[in-house]
Enzyme design. Structure first.
Site, mmCIF file in Angstrom:
data_model
loop_
_atom_site.group_PDB
_atom_site.id
_atom_site.type_symbol
_atom_site.label_atom_id
_atom_site.label_comp_id
_atom_site.label_asym_id
_atom_site.label_seq_id
_atom_site.Cartn_x
_atom_site.Cartn_y
_atom_site.Cartn_z
ATOM 1 N N LYS A 1 0.589 -1.096 -0.021
ATOM 2 C CA LYS A 1 -0.187 -0.023 -0.207
ATOM 3 C C LYS A 1 0.860 1.323 -0.060
ATOM 4 C CE LYS A 1 -4.075 -2.139 1.705
ATOM 5 N NZ LYS A 1 -3.771 -3.619 2.489
HETATM 6 O O1 S5P Z 1 -9.647 -2.650 1.631
HETATM 7 C C1 S5P Z 1 -8.840 -3.608 1.862
HETATM 8 C C2 S5P Z 1 -7.809 -3.798 1.176
HETATM 9 C C3 S5P Z 1 -6.938 -4.773 1.433
HETATM 10 S S1 S5P Z 1 -5.628 -5.320 0.449
HETATM 11 N N1 S5P Z 1 -9.089 -4.464 2.912
HETATM 12 C C4 S5P Z 1 -8.123 -5.467 3.361
HETATM 13 O O2 S5P Z 1 -8.622 -6.075 4.263
HETATM 14 N N2 S5P Z 1 -7.053 -5.577 2.570
HETATM 15 C C5 S5P Z 1 -6.154 -6.793 3.026
HETATM 16 O O3 S5P Z 1 -6.910 -8.126 2.863
HETATM 17 C C6 S5P Z 1 -5.703 -6.840 4.284
HETATM 18 O O4 S5P Z 1 -4.589 -5.979 4.497
HETATM 19 C C7 S5P Z 1 -5.717 -8.325 4.665
HETATM 20 O O5 S5P Z 1 -4.169 -8.639 4.329
HETATM 21 C C8 S5P Z 1 -6.618 -9.074 3.868
HETATM 22 C C9 S5P Z 1 -7.811 -9.241 4.345
HETATM 23 O O6 S5P Z 1 -7.545 -10.219 5.378
HETATM 24 P P1 S5P Z 1 -8.814 -10.972 6.328
HETATM 25 O O7 S5P Z 1 -8.027 -11.713 7.167
HETATM 26 O O8 S5P Z 1 -9.626 -9.779 6.735
HETATM 27 O O9 S5P Z 1 -9.426 -11.878 5.271
#
Ligand code: S5P
Length: 470
Positions: free
Chosen positions: A305
């Protein structure tokens, strides 16, 4: 003009550009009249006359910035008009090149240029609508379509319903009238043609329904429309491996990540990591990931990011402890600093020979995220200007370009949110909202049987994608 049109109609008939009999159209239907204007390139004077008279249909000539010919028949006509009027020309390719820049529109232009389309024959209007769509994708402003022959089978309505003004030299009715007057066709032929035209209407098509609907297209077709080579590669590998899963391996120990990737590698399209949360980061960890990515054919994304000015992101991308540019196929970028951020990142790739790509963070998944309104819209425009951009990280179907990829995080089969603002949707819901790649993190990393969950997500996502395109 009318007498000139009559003379030209006869000349077109005499050179065989208009034929009567029984013909089969390109979609396999019978037709009693066949217009083949390709032959006019063999008659330069006629070609010139047609081009001159067609250009007389143009309004506000001094406001026209570009002339776009639709391949192939209209290209020489557009060329003559361009040379004569000294207005530059564009060509819309039928297919993007499979090498190099993958441009669909050839020629030099600026966003907002007023563009007039030149076409020979309109039946359903679909060639013009496809051209309009590609021109709009490049932010060109299509002001009119100038057409030699309107077959009066619904094409004009389709084009005008899509907001494009169409002007034609001939309608089929007028053409038949001129030819009958000149004694070239009998009343029977005229009746036969007019009856056929009244009965055989082309299907209704409008710009929205026409052509490249991203959500309805398969990944392989879309790979041919991608400007970025790594986007094309990604779409192809998703198709080949039948997976749209992007695994977010948000673990803090290098070995834990490697162990998870050994299990998940065959089932994922992208491995996404946050390299700065790994406590024992080392080069051997990167080497192991690269070997696994080659063995199991997935791409590696560093979810860094980036969000600073061009010069700083250039250094952050290529230098420091992590040297991200050397190993990450894909990175994520906040467009907050403006387009200079993309230039800065490109600058860092001077000595990198492998293909690299960027996902722009266009909309975030977390509650109260500020990525809304104009910010999101301007990010969409920014994506179209760079061949480094592979796609958007976003939550819904907010862009049209089928050559870009939608990556959607916040995916979990069971839970609706965490305690820190993350919001989740089910695999099926995100795919229906346009996700091409779905990011799953804790849904997998916190599962007791991780491999089972990887396969479970992969299958649910793939089924939803298959349903979506069908
Ligand atoms: O808007 C966003 C963008 C990203 S890249 N929301 C997110 O959650 N992410 C990423 O996606 C976040 O940094 C994490 O690595 C992943 C989601 O992880 P989870 O464990 O919630 O599925």
């Amino acid at each position: 003009m009318e007498s000139e049109l009559k003379n030209l109609a006869v000349m077109l008939f005499d050179v065989g550009a208009i034929k009567f009999g029984e013909f089969i159209t390109k979609v396999g239907l019978k037709t009693p009249v066949y217009i083949d204007l390709r032959v006019i390139i063999s008659y330069p004077k006629l070609l010139n006359q047609i081009s001159n008279i067609l250009w007389k249909l143009a309004d506000d000539v001094d406001k026209i910035d570009q002339i776009c010919g639709v391949p192939y028949t209209a290209l020489p006509i557009a060329t003559l008009i361009s040379v004569d009027s000294n207005i530059p020309m564009l060509i819309r390719r039928k297919e993007a090149k499979s090498y190099g820049t993958k441009k669909l529109i050839e020629g030099k232009f600026a966003a907002g240029d007023n563009t007039v389309i030149i076409e020979d024959v309109v039946t359903s209007g679909s060639s013009i609508l496809e051209t309009v769509k590609d021109l709009k994708q490049e932010s060109l402003n299509v002001t009119a379509a100038l057409v030699i022959m309107d077959r009066e089978q619904g094409g004009r309505k389709n084009i005008e319903d899509s907001g494009i003004k169409m002007k034609s030299l001939y309608t089929m009715t007028k053409l038949m009238e001129y030819l009958q007057e000149a004694g070239k066709v009998t009343q029977d032929t005229v009746d036969g043609v007019l009856k056929y035209l009244a009965e055989c209407l082309a299907p209704v098509k409008t710009l929205e329904k026409e052509g490249n609907d991203r959500l309805k297209m398969d990944f392989l077709s879309r790979s041919k429309l991608a400007k970025s080579q790594i986007a094309a590669k990604l779409l192809q590998l998703m198709d080949m491996k039948e997976t749209t899963l992007c695994l977010a391996a948000d673990l803090t120990k290098a070995d834990e990540i490697v162990d998870l990737v050994k299990l998940a590698g065959p089932h994922i399209a992208v491995l996404k990591i946050h390299v700065d949360i790994i406590e024992d980061f080392n080069q051997d960890f990167i080497n192991q990931l690269k070997n696994l990515s080659e063995k199991h054919k997935f791409l590696i994304m560093e979810d860094r990011k980036f969000g600073d000015i061009g010069n700083t992101v250039s250094l952050q991308y290529s230098k420091g402890v992590y040297k991200i540019a050397e190993w990450a196929d894909l990175i994520t970028v906040h467009p907050v600093a403006g387009p200079g951020i993309l230039d800065g990142l490109k600058n860092a790739l001077k000595n990198i020979t492998d293909e690299r790509g960027i996902f722009l963070i266009t909309e975030m998944s977390s509650k109260g995220a500020l990525t809304t309104g104009d910010y999101t819209k301007q990010t969409l425009t920014m994506a179209e200007t760079s061949d480094l951009v592979v796609g958007h990280v976003c939550q819904s179907n907010i862009f049209l370009n089928p050559g870009l990829v939608q990556l959607t995080p916040g995916v979990k089969i069971s839970k609706a949110s965490d305690d820190l603002g993350q919001q989740y949707n089910t695999p099926e819901a995100v795919v229906n909202s346009g996700a091409d790649l779905a990011v799953v993190g804790r849904g997998i990393t916190e599962a007791a049987d991780k491999l089972r969950e990887v396969i479970n997500y992969k299958n649910q996502l793939w089924t939803a994608y298959k349903n979506r395109i069908n």
